[in-house]
Design an enzyme around this catalytic site. Structure first.
Site, PDB file in Angstrom:
ATOM      1  CB  CYS A  19       3.987   3.769 -64.130  1.00  0.00           C
ATOM      2  SG  CYS A  19       3.799   1.996 -63.824  1.00  0.00           S
TER       3      CYS A  19
ATOM      4  CB  CYS B  96      -0.685   4.105 -58.408  1.00  0.00           C
ATOM      5  SG  CYS B  96       1.071   4.515 -58.374  1.00  0.00           S
TER       6      CYS B  96
ATOM      7  CB  CYS C 247       2.969   3.733 -50.878  1.00  0.00           C
ATOM      8  SG  CYS C 247       4.112   2.928 -49.813  1.00  0.00           S
TER       9      CYS C 247
ATOM     10  CD  GLU D 194       7.825  13.478 -57.053  1.00  0.00           C
ATOM     11  OE1 GLU D 194       7.742  14.660 -56.719  1.00  0.00           O
ATOM     12  OE2 GLU D 194       6.937  12.640 -56.801  1.00  0.00           O
TER      13      GLU D 194
ATOM     14  CB  CYS E 122      11.600   5.106 -52.050  1.00  0.00           C
ATOM     15  SG  CYS E 122      10.310   4.640 -53.196  1.00  0.00           S
TER      16      CYS E 122
ATOM     17  CB  CYS F 248      -2.153   0.535 -60.132  1.00  0.00           C
ATOM     18  SG  CYS F 248      -1.109  -0.871 -60.505  1.00  0.00           S
TER      19      CYS F 248
HETATM   20  N1  SAH Z   1       5.252  -0.835 -59.881  1.00  0.00           N
HETATM   21  C1  SAH Z   1       5.723  -1.443 -58.672  1.00  0.00           C
HETATM   22  C2  SAH Z   1       6.534  -0.474 -57.855  1.00  0.00           C
HETATM   23  C3  SAH Z   1       5.764   0.655 -57.239  1.00  0.00           C
HETATM   24  S1  SAH Z   1       5.893   0.433 -55.543  1.00  0.00           S
HETATM   25  C4  SAH Z   1       4.566  -2.041 -57.909  1.00  0.00           C
HETATM   26  O1  SAH Z   1       3.437  -1.893 -58.341  1.00  0.00           O
HETATM   27  O2  SAH Z   1       4.802  -2.716 -56.919  1.00  0.00           O
HETATM   28  C5  SAH Z   1       4.689   1.416 -54.922  1.00  0.00           C
HETATM   29  C6  SAH Z   1       3.783   0.668 -53.991  1.00  0.00           C
HETATM   30  O3  SAH Z   1       2.771   1.583 -53.565  1.00  0.00           O
HETATM   31  C7  SAH Z   1       3.041  -0.468 -54.691  1.00  0.00           C
HETATM   32  O4  SAH Z   1       2.781  -1.491 -53.768  1.00  0.00           O
HETATM   33  C8  SAH Z   1       1.762   0.219 -55.081  1.00  0.00           C
HETATM   34  O5  SAH Z   1       0.722  -0.684 -55.371  1.00  0.00           O
HETATM   35  C9  SAH Z   1       1.506   1.044 -53.860  1.00  0.00           C
HETATM   36  N2  SAH Z   1       0.576   2.151 -54.070  1.00  0.00           N
HETATM   37  C10 SAH Z   1       0.264   2.768 -55.209  1.00  0.00           C
HETATM   38  N3  SAH Z   1      -0.638   3.754 -54.993  1.00  0.00           N
HETATM   39  C11 SAH Z   1      -0.883   3.736 -53.670  1.00  0.00           C
HETATM   40  C12 SAH Z   1      -1.688   4.538 -52.826  1.00  0.00           C
HETATM   41  N4  SAH Z   1      -2.440   5.534 -53.298  1.00  0.00           N
HETATM   42  N5  SAH Z   1      -1.675   4.252 -51.512  1.00  0.00           N
HETATM   43  C13 SAH Z   1      -0.909   3.263 -51.016  1.00  0.00           C
HETATM   44  N6  SAH Z   1      -0.115   2.504 -51.754  1.00  0.00           N
HETATM   45  C14 SAH Z   1      -0.098   2.734 -53.069  1.00  0.00           C
END
Ligand code: SAH
Length: 353
Positions: free
Chosen positions: A113, A120, A333, A93, A106, A117
């Site tokens: 991945c 996410c 995000c 996406e 983006c 986390c």
């Molecule tokens: N793998 C990289 C790039 C992903 S960026 C990273 O971890 O930074 C996506 C961003 O959204 C990251 O800061 C991630 O931690 C955040 N993110 C993931 N799930 C989220 C959620 N449910 N709500 C808000 N931010 C989230």
């Protein structure tokens, strides 16, 4: 023999390939400009290249396109989410966002991945493979073509961990900013990482001028390890040391992403810890309300973000609250997926089918 994707080659590599074929080096620049400036990907349309050479090139090279499988437009803020089908049938996406200064995109760097986390969506269906430089770049070129616009900023914040696909992401950065090609200044590019410490040092050495964004989400090691498994390998102390090195080496401010999650990371004690860690550092905290992921129950709570922003402010820490864009189409995000359509059962045909 498998064909080489022309769009992943640097200008120098293209020149070497042409030299090997007994061709003049200036042809490389011609082809590079067809691809990256004119956005012509079919060798047959490169009219200043002889028919014979085009034929020989077609035997060795290809351009793996991406296809719009689905396009979702937000009803609230002009965000557009694309589900792209890759040449091997996988999906990623990409999100096109509108700010008052222009459009920003983006992009994803991997199919799925492996970072795990737990707030996410991108990690839920697991990891398949890394994207090639061409596949990262094509998300921009295809979105610009589809929307009829040019983007003024790129964020590597889609599906995947950019620093877990280091070489391809570095090549992508070289291509997207090449002065004979797309020519986007890396000042307008942000790379986000969950904290792969050795790669942060490696990135610092390159002094690229992009913005490094680090997903911190907790200032407490035990808590961070619970929600971000990468912290079990590289803890907060090591991560912040790498960030300090990055700041010192590049002269650039680092951004810390912090998704405010009720009951997890937004108490007065959390604000104390976070401000203690970051005080005196040339950085900026970006607070995000945790976005809904249907398999999880995390939420921000009423006015949670504003309250936490205030706590940080009182402790002298510079924080802003990031606008949530595209939440009605799961484009915010942490909501992106490698199999978006299949999950919600709406993958029927595609916007372009
Ligand atoms: N793998 C990289 C790039 C992903 S960026 C990273 O971890 O930074 C996506 C961003 O959204 C990251 O800061 C991630 O931690 C955040 N993110 C993931 N799930 C989220 C959620 N449910 N709500 C808000 N931010 C989230």
């Amino acid at each position: 023999m498998e064909k080489t994707d022309l769009l992943s080659l640097s200008l120098e590599e293209l020149a070497e390939e042409l030299a090997l074929m007994g061709e003049k080096k200036f042809r490389a620049k011609q082809i590079f400009q067809w691809l990256h400036v004119k956005r012509v990907f079919d060798l047959d349309e490169m009219t200043d290249i002889s028919v014979q050479l085009r034929q020989r090139l077609k035997e060795k090279f290809c351009v793996n396109g991406l296809f719009v499988q689905k396009r979702l437009e937000s009803a609230i803020d002009n965000t557009v989410k694309y589900l792209y089908r890759l040449s091997d049938g996988n999906f990623v996406e990409t999100v096109l966002m509108e700010y008052n200064y222009g459009r920003s995109i983006c992009v994803s760097t991997q199919v799925g991945c492996k970072m795990g986390c737990n707030f996410c969506a991108s990690t839920i269906a697991g990891y398949v493979r890394s994207l090639s430089p061409s596949e990262i770049l094509m998300q921009i070129y295809e979105t610009e073509r589809d929307a009829g616009i040019r983007v003024s900023g790129v964020v590597l914040m889609g599906i995947g961990e950019p620093l877990d696909n280091f070489d391809n992401v570095m090549r992508f950065l070289e291509l997207v900013s090449h002065k004979d090609g797309n020519n986007l200044s890396l000042r307008h590019v942000t790379l986000s990482t969950c904290g792969i410490v050795p790669r942060i040092y490696e990135l610092a050495e390159k002094r690229l001028g992009l913005t490094l964004s680090v997903s911190l989400h907790s200032a407490d090691n035990r808590r961070r390890s619970e929600i971000m498994p990468v912290n079990r390998t590289y803890d907060i102390g090591e991560l912040l040391e790498a960030c300090r090195y990055y700041i010192q080496h590049t002269g650039r401010r680092v951004t810390f992403e912090y998704a405010v999650i009720e009951g997890v990371n937004s108490s007065e004690a959390d604000a104390d810890k976070l401000s203690g860690l970051l005080r005196g550092m040339n950085c900026h905290v970006n607070l995000i309300p945790v976005n809904r992921v249907r398999e999880r129950s995390y939420h921000t709570g009423r006015s949670g973000v504003a309250r936490f922003a205030k706590m940080l402010e009182q402790r002298g820490i510079n924080a802003t609250v990031r606008r949530t864009l595209g939440s009605d189409i799961e484009a915010a995000c942490g909501q992106l997926r490698r199999d978006a359509g299949q999950q919600d059962g709406t993958l029927e045909g595609g916007a372009d089918q």
